[in-house]
Design a protein around this motif. Structure first.
Motif, PDB file in Angstrom:
ATOM      1  N   MET A  97       0.935  -1.330  -0.070  1.00  0.00           N
ATOM      2  CA  MET A  97       0.029  -0.095  -0.041  1.00  0.00           C
ATOM      3  C   MET A  97       0.699   1.258  -0.026  1.00  0.00           C
ATOM      4  SD  MET A  97      -2.933  -1.434   2.945  1.00  0.00           S
ATOM      5  CE  MET A  97      -3.849   0.123   2.801  1.00  0.00           C
ATOM      6  N   ALA A  98       1.766   1.063   0.865  1.00  0.00           N
ATOM      7  CA  ALA A  98       2.762   2.181   0.925  1.00  0.00           C
ATOM      8  C   ALA A  98       3.552   2.572  -0.276  1.00  0.00           C
ATOM      9  CB  ALA A  98       3.670   2.116   2.054  1.00  0.00           C
ATOM     10  N   GLY A  99       3.978   1.555  -0.989  1.00  0.00           N
ATOM     11  CA  GLY A  99       4.768   1.668  -2.290  1.00  0.00           C
ATOM     12  C   GLY A  99       3.901   1.738  -3.509  1.00  0.00           C
ATOM     13  N   GLY A 100       2.517   1.649  -3.290  1.00  0.00           N
ATOM     14  CA  GLY A 100       1.565   1.860  -4.460  1.00  0.00           C
ATOM     15  C   GLY A 100       1.731   0.592  -5.576  1.00  0.00           C
ATOM     16  N   HIS A 101       1.836  -0.589  -4.962  1.00  0.00           N
ATOM     17  CA  HIS A 101       1.945  -1.806  -5.765  1.00  0.00           C
ATOM     18  C   HIS A 101       0.616  -2.347  -5.978  1.00  0.00           C
ATOM     19  CE1 HIS A 101       6.381  -3.068  -4.317  1.00  0.00           C
ATOM     20  NE2 HIS A 101       6.221  -1.679  -4.808  1.00  0.00           N
ATOM     21  N   ALA A 102       0.337  -2.863  -7.170  1.00  0.00           N
ATOM     22  CA  ALA A 102      -0.918  -3.147  -7.472  1.00  0.00           C
ATOM     23  C   ALA A 102      -0.926  -4.664  -8.390  1.00  0.00           C
ATOM     24  CB  ALA A 102      -1.930  -2.342  -8.358  1.00  0.00           C
ATOM     25  N   ASN A 103      -0.191  -5.565  -7.556  1.00  0.00           N
ATOM     26  CA  ASN A 103      -0.072  -6.973  -8.160  1.00  0.00           C
ATOM     27  C   ASN A 103      -0.899  -8.206  -8.097  1.00  0.00           C
ATOM     28  OD1 ASN A 103       1.007  -7.338  -5.536  1.00  0.00           O
ATOM     29  ND2 ASN A 103       3.022  -8.211  -6.638  1.00  0.00           N
ATOM     30  N   ASP A 104      -2.144  -7.843  -7.289  1.00  0.00           N
ATOM     31  CA  ASP A 104      -2.981  -9.049  -6.959  1.00  0.00           C
ATOM     32  C   ASP A 104      -4.279  -8.112  -6.689  1.00  0.00           C
ATOM     33  OD1 ASP A 104      -2.786  -7.690  -4.494  1.00  0.00           O
ATOM     34  OD2 ASP A 104      -1.828  -9.471  -3.647  1.00  0.00           O
ATOM     35  N   LEU A 105      -5.131  -8.778  -6.557  1.00  0.00           N
ATOM     36  CA  LEU A 105      -6.523  -8.278  -6.358  1.00  0.00           C
ATOM     37  C   LEU A 105      -6.736  -7.370  -5.116  1.00  0.00           C
ATOM     38  CD1 LEU A 105      -9.405  -8.028  -7.160  1.00  0.00           C
ATOM     39  CD2 LEU A 105     -10.150 -10.078  -5.920  1.00  0.00           C
ATOM     40  N   ALA A 106      -6.153  -7.808  -3.951  1.00  0.00           N
ATOM     41  CA  ALA A 106      -6.277  -6.970  -2.818  1.00  0.00           C
ATOM     42  C   ALA A 106      -5.532  -5.476  -3.258  1.00  0.00           C
ATOM     43  CB  ALA A 106      -5.598  -7.615  -1.619  1.00  0.00           C
ATOM     44  N   SER A 107      -4.179  -5.317  -3.704  1.00  0.00           N
ATOM     45  CA  SER A 107      -3.616  -4.241  -3.741  1.00  0.00           C
ATOM     46  C   SER A 107      -4.081  -3.446  -4.963  1.00  0.00           C
ATOM     47  CB  SER A 107      -2.162  -4.404  -4.026  1.00  0.00           C
ATOM     48  OG  SER A 107      -1.770  -5.428  -5.138  1.00  0.00           O
ATOM     49  N   ALA A 122      -1.490  -6.392  12.149  1.00  0.00           N
ATOM     50  CA  ALA A 122      -1.250  -7.575  13.102  1.00  0.00           C
ATOM     51  C   ALA A 122       0.172  -8.407  12.306  1.00  0.00           C
ATOM     52  CB  ALA A 122      -2.227  -8.594  12.844  1.00  0.00           C
ATOM     53  N   MET A 123       1.080  -8.565  13.213  1.00  0.00           N
ATOM     54  CA  MET A 123       2.302  -9.049  12.788  1.00  0.00           C
ATOM     55  C   MET A 123       3.148  -9.419  14.101  1.00  0.00           C
ATOM     56  SD  MET A 123       3.870  -5.746  11.138  1.00  0.00           S
ATOM     57  CE  MET A 123       2.247  -5.317  10.330  1.00  0.00           C
ATOM     58  N   ASN A 124       4.381  -9.928  13.783  1.00  0.00           N
ATOM     59  CA  ASN A 124       5.218 -10.103  14.872  1.00  0.00           C
ATOM     60  C   ASN A 124       5.774  -8.845  15.600  1.00  0.00           C
ATOM     61  OD1 ASN A 124       8.421 -10.266  15.221  1.00  0.00           O
ATOM     62  ND2 ASN A 124       7.707 -11.892  16.186  1.00  0.00           N
ATOM     63  N   VAL A 125       5.834  -8.831  16.667  1.00  0.00           N
ATOM     64  CA  VAL A 125       6.767  -7.713  17.286  1.00  0.00           C
ATOM     65  C   VAL A 125       8.011  -6.938  16.616  1.00  0.00           C
ATOM     66  CG1 VAL A 125       7.833  -8.878  19.294  1.00  0.00           C
ATOM     67  CG2 VAL A 125       7.256  -6.657  19.708  1.00  0.00           C
ATOM     68  N   ARG A 126       8.740  -7.935  16.128  1.00  0.00           N
ATOM     69  CA  ARG A 126      10.048  -7.327  15.583  1.00  0.00           C
ATOM     70  C   ARG A 126       9.526  -6.769  14.312  1.00  0.00           C
ATOM     71  NH1 ARG A 126      11.645  -6.775  20.069  1.00  0.00           N
ATOM     72  NH2 ARG A 126      12.334  -8.391  21.224  1.00  0.00           N
ATOM     73  N   MET A 127       8.594  -7.349  13.571  1.00  0.00           N
ATOM     74  CA  MET A 127       8.127  -6.851  12.272  1.00  0.00           C
ATOM     75  C   MET A 127       7.510  -5.366  12.357  1.00  0.00           C
ATOM     76  SD  MET A 127       6.670 -10.281  10.387  1.00  0.00           S
ATOM     77  CE  MET A 127       6.523  -9.634   8.963  1.00  0.00           C
ATOM     78  N   TRP A 128       6.659  -5.375  13.378  1.00  0.00           N
ATOM     79  CA  TRP A 128       5.877  -4.215  13.643  1.00  0.00           C
ATOM     80  C   TRP A 128       7.058  -3.082  13.985  1.00  0.00           C
ATOM     81  CZ3 TRP A 128       1.938  -1.527  12.748  1.00  0.00           C
ATOM     82  CH2 TRP A 128       1.765  -0.381  13.509  1.00  0.00           C
ATOM     83  N   GLU A 129       8.205  -3.203  14.761  1.00  0.00           N
ATOM     84  CA  GLU A 129       8.900  -2.250  15.260  1.00  0.00           C
ATOM     85  C   GLU A 129      10.127  -1.960  14.267  1.00  0.00           C
ATOM     86  OE1 GLU A 129      10.304  -3.857  18.924  1.00  0.00           O
ATOM     87  OE2 GLU A 129       8.552  -2.807  19.939  1.00  0.00           O
ATOM     88  N   HIS A 130      10.211  -2.904  13.153  1.00  0.00           N
ATOM     89  CA  HIS A 130      11.105  -2.536  12.201  1.00  0.00           C
ATOM     90  C   HIS A 130      10.867  -1.264  11.451  1.00  0.00           C
ATOM     91  CE1 HIS A 130      13.483  -3.312   8.809  1.00  0.00           C
ATOM     92  NE2 HIS A 130      14.137  -4.369   9.018  1.00  0.00           N
ATOM     93  N   PRO A 131      12.120  -0.507  11.326  1.00  0.00           N
ATOM     94  CA  PRO A 131      11.941   0.932  10.525  1.00  0.00           C
ATOM     95  C   PRO A 131      11.187   0.860   9.263  1.00  0.00           C
ATOM     96  CG  PRO A 131      14.150   0.344  11.363  1.00  0.00           C
ATOM     97  CD  PRO A 131      13.528  -0.920  11.722  1.00  0.00           C
ATOM     98  N   ALA A 132      11.549  -0.284   8.627  1.00  0.00           N
ATOM     99  CA  ALA A 132      10.615  -0.110   7.284  1.00  0.00           C
ATOM    100  C   ALA A 132       9.150  -0.194   7.563  1.00  0.00           C
ATOM    101  CB  ALA A 132      10.997  -1.334   6.563  1.00  0.00           C
ATOM    102  N   THR A 133       8.736  -1.183   8.317  1.00  0.00           N
ATOM    103  CA  THR A 133       7.317  -0.918   8.832  1.00  0.00           C
ATOM    104  C   THR A 133       6.921   0.649   9.312  1.00  0.00           C
ATOM    105  OG1 THR A 133       7.254  -3.272   9.240  1.00  0.00           O
ATOM    106  CG2 THR A 133       5.302  -2.134   9.939  1.00  0.00           C
ATOM    107  N   GLN A 134       7.563   1.088  10.135  1.00  0.00           N
ATOM    108  CA  GLN A 134       7.262   2.248  10.845  1.00  0.00           C
ATOM    109  C   GLN A 134       7.262   3.431   9.829  1.00  0.00           C
ATOM    110  OE1 GLN A 134       5.936   2.510  14.083  1.00  0.00           O
ATOM    111  NE2 GLN A 134       5.811   0.707  13.563  1.00  0.00           N
ATOM    112  N   ARG A 135       8.189   3.152   8.682  1.00  0.00           N
ATOM    113  CA  ARG A 135       8.072   4.337   7.591  1.00  0.00           C
ATOM    114  C   ARG A 135       6.744   4.190   6.734  1.00  0.00           C
ATOM    115  NH1 ARG A 135      13.646   2.719   6.963  1.00  0.00           N
ATOM    116  NH2 ARG A 135      13.102   1.459   5.327  1.00  0.00           N
ATOM    117  N   ASN A 136       6.407   2.596   6.468  1.00  0.00           N
ATOM    118  CA  ASN A 136       5.202   2.444   5.576  1.00  0.00           C
ATOM    119  C   ASN A 136       4.088   2.929   6.278  1.00  0.00           C
ATOM    120  OD1 ASN A 136       6.961   1.345   3.765  1.00  0.00           O
ATOM    121  ND2 ASN A 136       6.626  -0.832   4.472  1.00  0.00           N
ATOM    122  N   LEU A 137       3.957   2.857   7.798  1.00  0.00           N
ATOM    123  CA  LEU A 137       2.858   3.339   8.665  1.00  0.00           C
ATOM    124  C   LEU A 137       2.827   4.695   8.418  1.00  0.00           C
ATOM    125  CD1 LEU A 137       0.498   2.935  10.562  1.00  0.00           C
ATOM    126  CD2 LEU A 137       2.460   2.951  12.506  1.00  0.00           C
ATOM    127  N   ALA A 138       3.937   5.586   8.567  1.00  0.00           N
ATOM    128  CA  ALA A 138       3.932   6.840   8.349  1.00  0.00           C
ATOM    129  C   ALA A 138       3.220   7.471   7.010  1.00  0.00           C
ATOM    130  CB  ALA A 138       5.430   7.725   8.707  1.00  0.00           C
TER     131      ALA A 138
END
Length: 399
Positions: A97-107, A122-138
């Motif tokens: 979503m953050a990257g604007g991908h559209a390669n399947d029905l959902a995206s 919903a994801m593992n705590v380390r995945m949630w806290e990863h800088p990439a996920t937090q950048r995407n969230l922002a």
């Protein structure tokens, strides 16, 4: 509450996908129709048959299904809903979503929709806290997406921390708020949070250990029930939630001024840990060690924001809620504070060092009112906030 509303539900691939079955049932119980889209990864956790049976709708799965495109093209599918909900929103889906991908029905649906989008991470705590996920969230928040959760707690992977998918009642409440049907729609709430910093000199100050986590969670919970929230925060460690009007302050006097400027309000929740005193003779320059001995600090009382609002002669909020952080005789001190301040409720907790509550992820509170005391079990601060917000909504609904 959701009668006639149409929800496009995109189910991502994660163990929390099982909660979407209950979510579909509850949404339909409230009168909404649910059109499900199941990702390929989501099929590993819930079956198309179970989703279809609960939704009483066809499950959409494949971007290149010619039958689906003939019956309802993906563009129409993405725009026929009143709200698009992504649950669980995995790290992969958030990245797409953050990257604007559209390669399947959902995206592709998420790229093509012109409706509001609510994601439920919903994801593992380390995945949630990863800088990439937090950048995407922002990025997603900046794009105007709505977010509910994640919660903190034990996970299927055996780890503990933020990343648990929000509970179904909280998702339903957030959906109602997003559609303008929350129980606090049209209400204005003032929430204070965090510590205050009272200067000693330009580089030193008096403060306390409040992280601001509980106040931020309360503001988010009231927002999710539809309230317009003014969030007055001291220099807290926890950032303000999205979707609220933020006023940042440093001192107790600044907080008092900001609260006064925010009126009128229907409810005021004073979760901030305001310093009782300030240094009256704060130095204009950094104080230095010298031969003159130790500096003498003269103290003055700060404004009593809770009491001032609770005792307003005109324009008093219908509900004024204070907090009492105590280290002994918690309920007794809270009852005395309720009478002394003139507020309606006190949320009291034990912040002794051994509890780990001050600055921690959990809280154990007593809700003290004129009619009695409710002892709530220890739970995540987000859960405390949602329970309190629900109580506030019920109270204002009967007022």
């Amino acid at each position: 509450m959701l009668t006639g509303k149409r929800i496009l539900l995109i189910i991502g691939g994660g163990i929390a996908a099982f909660k979407t079955l209950d979510l579909i049932r509850r949404l339909r119980d409230q009168g909404a129709s649910v059109v499900p889209v199941l990702t390929k990864a989501g099929e590993e956790f819930v079956t198309p048959l179970s989703v279809s049976a609960l939704a009483a709708q066809k499950v959409y799965r494949d971007l290149f299904d010619l039958t689906d495109e003939a019956e309802m093209g993906h563009i129409e599918l993405s725009r026929a809903a009143d709200l698009v909900v992504v649950a669980p929103a995995t790290a992969d889906l958030m990245a797409k979503m953050a990257g604007g991908h559209a390669n399947d029905l959902a995206s592709t649906l998420l790229m093509a929709t012109d409706k509001r989008v609510l994601i439920v991470p919903a994801m593992n705590v380390r995945m949630w806290e990863h800088p990439a996920t937090q950048r995407n969230l922002a990025v997603l928040l900046g794009d105007g997406l709505l977010v509910v959760g994640p919660d903190e707690g034990n996970m299927a992977c055996g780890e503990f921390g933020p990343g648990r998918m929000a509970e179904v009642p909280d998702i339903v409440a957030a959906i109602g708020a997003a559609l303008g049907d929350g129980p606090l729609t049209g209400r204005h709430a003032i929430v204070t949070s965090g510590p205050t910093h009272e200067p000693i000199d330009p580089v030193r100050y008096i403060a306390n250990r409040s992280s601001g986590a509980q106040g931020a969670a309360i503001a988010a919970a009231l927002r999710d029930l539809g309230a317009r929230v003014t969030f007055v925060t001291g220099p807290a460690a926890v950032p303000p939630p999205e979707g609220v009007a933020v006023t940042r302050v440093e001192t107790a006097r600044e907080m008092a001024e900001a609260v006064a400027a925010a009126h009128p309000a229907d409810v005021a929740v004073f979760a901030a840990a305001v310093a009782d005193w300030r240094v009256e003779n704060a130095a204009a320059e950094k104080m230095k060690k010298g031969t003159g001995g130790l500096p003498v600090l003269a103290f003055a009382e700060n404004p009593d924001i809770l009491a001032d609002v609770a005792k307003m002669s005109e324009g008093r909020p219908a509900l004024v809620v204070g907090f009492a952080a105590e280290t002994e005789d918690v309920v007794a001190h809270a009852r005395a504070k309720l009478d002394r301040k003139g507020c309606d409720w006190i949320v009291a907790n034990d912040v002794s060092p051994e509890t780990g509550i001050m600055g921690g992820a959990e809280n154990a509170v007593h809700l003290v009112t004129a009619t009695g005391v409710e002892d709530w079990p220890r739970m995540a601060k987000g859960e405390v906030a949602r329970r309190l917000a629900s109580r506030i909504a019920a109270e204002l609904g009967t007022g």
